[in-house]
Design a protein around this motif. Structure first.
Motif, short mmCIF file in Angstrom:
data_model
loop_
_atom_site.label_atom_id
_atom_site.label_comp_id
_atom_site.label_asym_id
_atom_site.label_seq_id
_atom_site.Cartn_x
_atom_site.Cartn_y
_atom_site.Cartn_z
N UNK A 220 -9.45 4.85 18.07
CA UNK A 220 -8.14 5.27 17.57
C UNK A 220 -7.48 4.16 16.76
N UNK A 221 -7.54 2.92 17.26
CA UNK A 221 -6.93 1.80 16.54
C UNK A 221 -7.52 1.67 15.14
N UNK A 222 -8.85 1.87 15.04
CA UNK A 222 -9.49 1.80 13.73
C UNK A 222 -9.00 2.93 12.83
N UNK A 223 -8.87 4.14 13.41
CA UNK A 223 -8.36 5.27 12.62
C UNK A 223 -6.91 5.06 12.23
N UNK A 224 -6.12 4.49 13.17
CA UNK A 224 -4.68 4.33 12.93
C UNK A 224 -4.42 3.39 11.74
N UNK A 225 -5.29 2.40 11.55
CA UNK A 225 -5.11 1.49 10.42
C UNK A 225 -5.24 2.23 9.09
N UNK A 226 -6.02 3.31 9.12
CA UNK A 226 -6.25 4.09 7.89
C UNK A 226 -5.39 5.35 7.85
N UNK A 227 -4.50 5.52 8.84
CA UNK A 227 -3.73 6.76 8.94
C UNK A 227 -2.87 6.98 7.69
N UNK A 228 -2.91 8.20 7.18
CA UNK A 228 -2.16 8.57 5.98
C UNK A 228 -0.98 9.44 6.40
N UNK A 229 0.25 8.98 6.23
CA UNK A 229 1.41 9.80 6.61
C UNK A 229 1.43 11.15 5.90
N UNK A 230 0.80 11.24 4.73
CA UNK A 230 0.75 12.51 4.02
C UNK A 230 -0.11 13.55 4.71
N UNK A 231 -0.91 13.13 5.70
CA UNK A 231 -1.76 14.08 6.42
C UNK A 231 -0.93 15.12 7.15
N UNK A 232 0.26 14.74 7.59
CA UNK A 232 1.11 15.68 8.32
C UNK A 232 1.53 16.84 7.42
N UNK A 233 1.92 16.51 6.20
CA UNK A 233 2.34 17.55 5.25
C UNK A 233 1.17 18.49 4.96
N UNK A 234 -0.03 17.91 4.75
CA UNK A 234 -1.19 18.76 4.45
C UNK A 234 -1.54 19.64 5.64
N UNK A 235 -1.44 19.10 6.86
CA UNK A 235 -1.78 19.88 8.05
C UNK A 235 -0.78 21.01 8.26
N UNK A 236 0.50 20.73 8.02
CA UNK A 236 1.51 21.78 8.19
C UNK A 236 1.31 22.91 7.20
N UNK A 237 0.78 22.59 6.03
CA UNK A 237 0.54 23.61 5.01
C UNK A 237 -0.75 24.37 5.26
N UNK A 238 -1.65 23.80 6.08
CA UNK A 238 -2.95 24.43 6.33
C UNK A 238 -3.26 24.39 7.83
N UNK A 239 -2.60 25.26 8.63
CA UNK A 239 -2.76 25.19 10.09
C UNK A 239 -4.18 25.44 10.58
N UNK A 240 -5.03 26.09 9.78
CA UNK A 240 -6.39 26.37 10.22
C UNK A 240 -7.39 25.30 9.78
N UNK A 241 -6.91 24.27 9.08
CA UNK A 241 -7.78 23.17 8.65
C UNK A 241 -7.85 22.15 9.79
N UNK A 242 -8.95 22.18 10.54
CA UNK A 242 -9.05 21.32 11.73
C UNK A 242 -9.06 19.85 11.36
N UNK A 243 -9.76 19.49 10.30
CA UNK A 243 -9.77 18.08 9.89
C UNK A 243 -8.36 17.59 9.60
N UNK A 244 -7.58 18.43 8.94
CA UNK A 244 -6.19 18.05 8.63
C UNK A 244 -5.37 17.92 9.91
N UNK A 245 -5.58 18.81 10.88
CA UNK A 245 -4.83 18.75 12.14
C UNK A 245 -5.16 17.47 12.91
N UNK A 246 -6.44 17.10 12.95
CA UNK A 246 -6.83 15.88 13.67
C UNK A 246 -6.25 14.64 13.00
N UNK A 247 -6.34 14.60 11.66
CA UNK A 247 -5.80 13.45 10.93
C UNK A 247 -4.29 13.36 11.10
N UNK A 248 -3.62 14.51 11.08
CA UNK A 248 -2.17 14.51 11.24
C UNK A 248 -1.76 14.04 12.63
N UNK A 249 -2.50 14.47 13.65
CA UNK A 249 -2.19 14.03 15.01
C UNK A 249 -2.34 12.52 15.14
#
Length: 310
Positions: A220-249
Motif C-alpha cells: 500500500x505504501x508503494x501504491x500510495x506514493x503513486x496515488x493520483x487524486x484524479x482517480x476519485x473523479x474517474x471512479x465516481x464517473x465509472x462505478x463499474x470500472x473496478x480498476x478505477x474503484x481500487x485506485x480511488x480507494x
C-alpha cells in the motif's frame, strides 16, 4: 467449504424479526456476551435460532470464530459430540464461541448449510464458513481441529488475542530475526527490498500472518506514493470500472479519507460477482490490515462487508 454456503436468507429473516424482538424482549436462546476469565461457560455456549443467527453467529464471527454445532434430539452421535464441544468451549475461555442449533427447530438454517447428515460442525470467521466436519470425532481430533483454526486466525481476529490475554494464556513471543532485513528496508523507504524480504518469509512459511500484514502495508505504501487524486473523479464517473474503484480507494486512504475508501469498496463488492467480487474483497481486506483490528472504522466496515457478501 469457504464461500460455499449462502446465508443471505437467514440474514434477511433475522433482520425482519428484530422489530418484534425489540418489542417483546430478546429472542429465545440468546446468551450473554463473551466474558473474561471469570465468566461461566454459558458466555461461550449459545443456543441459536433463525432469529438470532445474524447477531450470535455472523456478527460475533467478526471478532472470534464461531463454531456452529448442528444437532437434533434423535441424533445419538450428536449426544456424544456436543458435550465435548461444550467442554472445549469452556477451556477456550472466549477465544471462540460455540453456537448450538437444533435443526428440527430451525430447518432454514439446516437448508442454508446443505445439511445431509449430523452431527455437522462448521467454523465461521468474518461471516464466512472456513472449516467443517461431519461425524462425532474423538476429542483429541476436535481439539486439534480447533487449535488449527485459532492459530490460523489469531493475528487477524482481535477477540482471540484479547480473550487469551484476559485468561493469561499467552506470552509475548520474541522478535523474529527474519523480519529485521524487511524492517530496515522499510525504514529506508526501500519498498521494493522490503516487499521482497517479506515475500521470502511467506514463500518459506505461507501461513505467517505477521508477514502477510506487513506485506500488505508495504504494497500500500508503494501504491500510495503513486496515488493520483484524479482517480476519485474517474471512479465516481465509472462505478463499474473496478480498476478505477481500487485506485480511488487507495487515493482516498492516502488522503486519510478512510471511511470513504471503505464505503467505496463495500459498494463495489455488492455490485460485483465472481472473480471481480473476490478481487475487490481481497483488496478491501488488505486495507483493513493497515489498521489496528479494533479500529471502529474497520469494525464497522467488516460488518458492512459481511452484509454485502451474504
Amino acid at each position: 467449504m469457504a464461500g460455499a454456503v449462502d446465508l443471505s436468507a437467514l440474514r434477511a429473516r433475522a433482520e425482519a424479526s428484530r422489530t418484534d424482538g425489540r418489542q417483546n424482549g430478546p429472542a429465545g436462546g440468546a446468551a450473554a456476551p463473551a466474558g473474561g476469565p471469570d465468566s461461566s461457560a454459558g458466555a461461550w455456549v449459545v443456543d441459536v435460532t433463525e432469529q438470532t443467527f445474524q447477531a450470535e453467529v455472523l456478527e460475533r464471527s467478526l471478532q472470534v470464530p464461531v463454531v456452529v454445532d448442528l444437532w437434533a434430539d434423535w441424533c445419538q452421535p450428536c449426544k456424544q459430540l456436543s458435550p465435548v464441544l461444550e467442554r472445549l468451549a469452556e477451556e477456550g475461555r472466549g477465544t471462540w464461541i460455540l453456537a448450538k442449533i437444533d435443526i428440527d427447530a430451525n430447518p432454514r438454517i439446516a437448508q442454508a448449510f446443505g445439511v445431509q447428515s449430523i452431527p455437522m460442525v462448521i467454523a465461521i470467521a468474518g461471516g464466512q464458513p472456513v472449516q467443517a466436519f461431519n461425524s462425532a470425532l474423538p476429542e483429541p481430533q476436535v481439539r486439534e481441529w480447533l487449535k488449527a483454526i485459532i492459530d490460523q486466525l489469531r493475528d487477524r481476529m482481535p477477540g482471540i488475542a484479547e480473550a487469551e490475554a484476559a485468561a493469561g494464556g499467552v506470552e509475548e513471543p520474541p522478535e523474529d530475526p527474519r523480519f529485521i532485513e524487511a524492517e530496515d528496508a522499510l525504514e529506508r523507504g526501500d519498498y521494493g527490498q522490503a516487499e521482497a524480504a517479506y515475500q521470502r518469509i511467506l514463500d518459506a512459511e505461507p501461513a505467517n500472518e505477521q508477514a502477510k500484514a506487513a506485506l500488505s502495508q508495504v504494497r500500500f505504501l508503494a501504491r500510495a506514493e503513486q496515488a493520483d487524486p484524479g482517480a476519485v473523479v474517474r471512479a465516481d464517473a465509472n462505478p463499474d470500472d473496478l480498476d478505477a474503484q481500487l485506485a480511488a480507494a487507495d487515493a482516498e486512504l492516502a488522503a486519510d479519507r478512510v471511511q470513504e475508501a471503505f464505503n467505496r469498496l463495500v459498494g463495489a463488492v455488492s455490485r460485483a460477482d465472481g472473480e471481480d467480487r473476490d478481487r475487490v474483497r481481497e483488496h478491501l481486506i488488505g486495507l483493513f490490515e493497515l489498521f489496528p483490528a479494533d479500529d471502529t472504522r474497520v469494525m464497522a466496515a467488516r460488518r458492512a462487508l459481511a452484509r454485502a457478501l451474504f
